[in-house]
Design an enzyme around this catalytic site. Sequence first.
Site, PDB file in Angstrom:
ATOM      1  CE  LYS A  13     -37.866  17.699 -11.706  1.00 48.28           C
ATOM      2  NZ  LYS A  13     -39.197  17.158 -11.377  1.00 48.28           N
ATOM      3  NE  ARG A  86     -42.332  21.755 -14.393  1.00 49.73           N
ATOM      4  CZ  ARG A  86     -41.605  21.677 -13.292  1.00 49.73           C
ATOM      5  NH1 ARG A  86     -40.398  22.169 -13.232  1.00 49.73           N
ATOM      6  NH2 ARG A  86     -42.090  21.071 -12.231  1.00 49.73           N
ATOM      7  NE  ARG A 125     -42.369  17.927  -2.507  1.00 49.67           N
ATOM      8  CZ  ARG A 125     -42.064  18.022  -3.793  1.00 49.67           C
ATOM      9  NH1 ARG A 125     -40.859  17.699  -4.218  1.00 49.67           N
ATOM     10  NH2 ARG A 125     -42.960  18.393  -4.675  1.00 49.67           N
ATOM     11  NE  ARG A 127     -42.986  22.496  -3.520  1.00 51.54           N
ATOM     12  CZ  ARG A 127     -42.404  22.006  -4.609  1.00 51.54           C
ATOM     13  NH1 ARG A 127     -41.150  21.619  -4.583  1.00 51.54           N
ATOM     14  NH2 ARG A 127     -43.093  21.891  -5.725  1.00 51.54           N
ATOM     15  NE  ARG A 138     -46.597  20.170  -8.545  1.00 52.36           N
ATOM     16  CZ  ARG A 138     -46.297  19.945  -7.263  1.00 52.36           C
ATOM     17  NH1 ARG A 138     -47.247  19.924  -6.353  1.00 52.36           N
ATOM     18  NH2 ARG A 138     -45.065  19.731  -6.924  1.00 52.36           N
TER      19      ARG A 138
HETATM   20  P1  ADP Z   1     -41.798  19.743  -8.856  1.00 49.98           P
HETATM   21  O1  ADP Z   1     -40.627  19.120  -9.542  1.00 49.98           O
HETATM   22  O2  ADP Z   1     -42.155  19.075  -7.592  1.00 49.98           O
HETATM   23  O3  ADP Z   1     -42.982  19.946  -9.760  1.00 49.98           O
HETATM   24  P2  ADP Z   1     -40.660  22.420  -9.033  1.00 49.98           P
HETATM   25  O4  ADP Z   1     -40.074  23.130  -7.876  1.00 49.98           O
HETATM   26  O5  ADP Z   1     -39.761  22.023 -10.129  1.00 49.98           O
HETATM   27  O6  ADP Z   1     -41.389  21.193  -8.372  1.00 49.98           O
HETATM   28  O7  ADP Z   1     -41.835  23.313  -9.667  1.00 49.98           O
HETATM   29  C1  ADP Z   1     -42.910  23.831  -8.915  1.00 49.98           C
HETATM   30  C2  ADP Z   1     -43.852  24.616  -9.837  1.00 49.98           C
HETATM   31  O8  ADP Z   1     -43.155  25.733 -10.397  1.00 49.98           O
HETATM   32  C3  ADP Z   1     -44.365  23.847 -11.051  1.00 49.98           C
HETATM   33  O9  ADP Z   1     -45.512  23.084 -10.757  1.00 49.98           O
HETATM   34  C4  ADP Z   1     -44.645  24.993 -12.055  1.00 49.98           C
HETATM   35  O10 ADP Z   1     -45.868  25.633 -11.761  1.00 49.98           O
HETATM   36  C5  ADP Z   1     -43.538  25.979 -11.755  1.00 49.98           C
HETATM   37  N1  ADP Z   1     -42.333  25.768 -12.632  1.00 49.98           N
HETATM   38  C6  ADP Z   1     -41.086  25.380 -12.228  1.00 49.98           C
HETATM   39  N2  ADP Z   1     -40.232  25.270 -13.274  1.00 49.98           N
HETATM   40  C7  ADP Z   1     -40.958  25.604 -14.378  1.00 49.98           C
HETATM   41  C8  ADP Z   1     -40.672  25.663 -15.775  1.00 49.98           C
HETATM   42  N3  ADP Z   1     -39.442  25.351 -16.258  1.00 49.98           N
HETATM   43  N4  ADP Z   1     -41.667  26.018 -16.618  1.00 49.98           N
HETATM   44  C9  ADP Z   1     -42.897  26.334 -16.151  1.00 49.98           C
HETATM   45  N5  ADP Z   1     -43.242  26.295 -14.870  1.00 49.98           N
HETATM   46  C10 ADP Z   1     -42.301  25.930 -13.978  1.00 49.98           C
END
Ligand code: ADP
Length: 181
Positions: A13, A86, A125, A127, A138
């Site tokens: 994404k 989400r 990756r 991270r 996740r």
């Molecule tokens: P990825 O797409 O790899 O999971 P993100 O950077 O989108 O990575 O998100 C990393 C973490 O941040 C998620 O696992 C969650 O804990 C938190 N997070 C991000 N966006 C949201 C959201 N919209 N609602 C709840 N938690 C979020």
Amino acid sequence: MHVIILGAPGAGKGTQSEEIVKHFDLKHLSTGDMLRAEIEAGSELGLAAKTVMDKGELVSDKIILGMVESQIRNSGKGMLFDGFPRTTVQAEGLDKLLKSLDSGIDHVVLLDVDNEEIVERMLARGRDDDNEETIRNRLEVFNNQTAPLVEYYRDQDKLSTVVGSGSVEEIFARVQKVLAS
Ligand code: ADP
């Protein structure tokens, strides 16, 4: 134009979002990036979020909706939502907010990648929250809490599925077709 990019963690994404915002002149709103900036700044919100993120769980809907609201209200241009919404609560909150601004979501792009490829990509990756246990959690959180959004947007006739494997350029060409339609 307001666009949501939807997909499992590791589906690409973030990478596709960079291409989309450049090409379609949208503002990129990534809740993951916003949360990481809060952590970096050492804010109270960041501190609370880090514990949750390190476990691979979701930050509360209330915190997330509070965090994005002013960004959306003050954006003044089309937006690309990446990693948000989400949950169904977040999706309903977003619809309500946009409606109050006389606006709405135009396209939802679902990036479709199979689970094995996702785990490989995320391990590569590396991270902070990319260890194997967190990744599995996740993916499970995605299947339980975020996957229902596929139906939510399909019911609104907004969903387009894009095959998320191949080169960045190949995938973007598919995304572009959807957004130009
Ligand atoms: P990825 O797409 O790899 O999971 P993100 O950077 O989108 O990575 O998100 C990393 C973490 O941040 C998620 O696992 C969650 O804990 C938190 N997070 C991000 N966006 C949201 C959201 N919209 N609602 C709840 N938690 C979020």
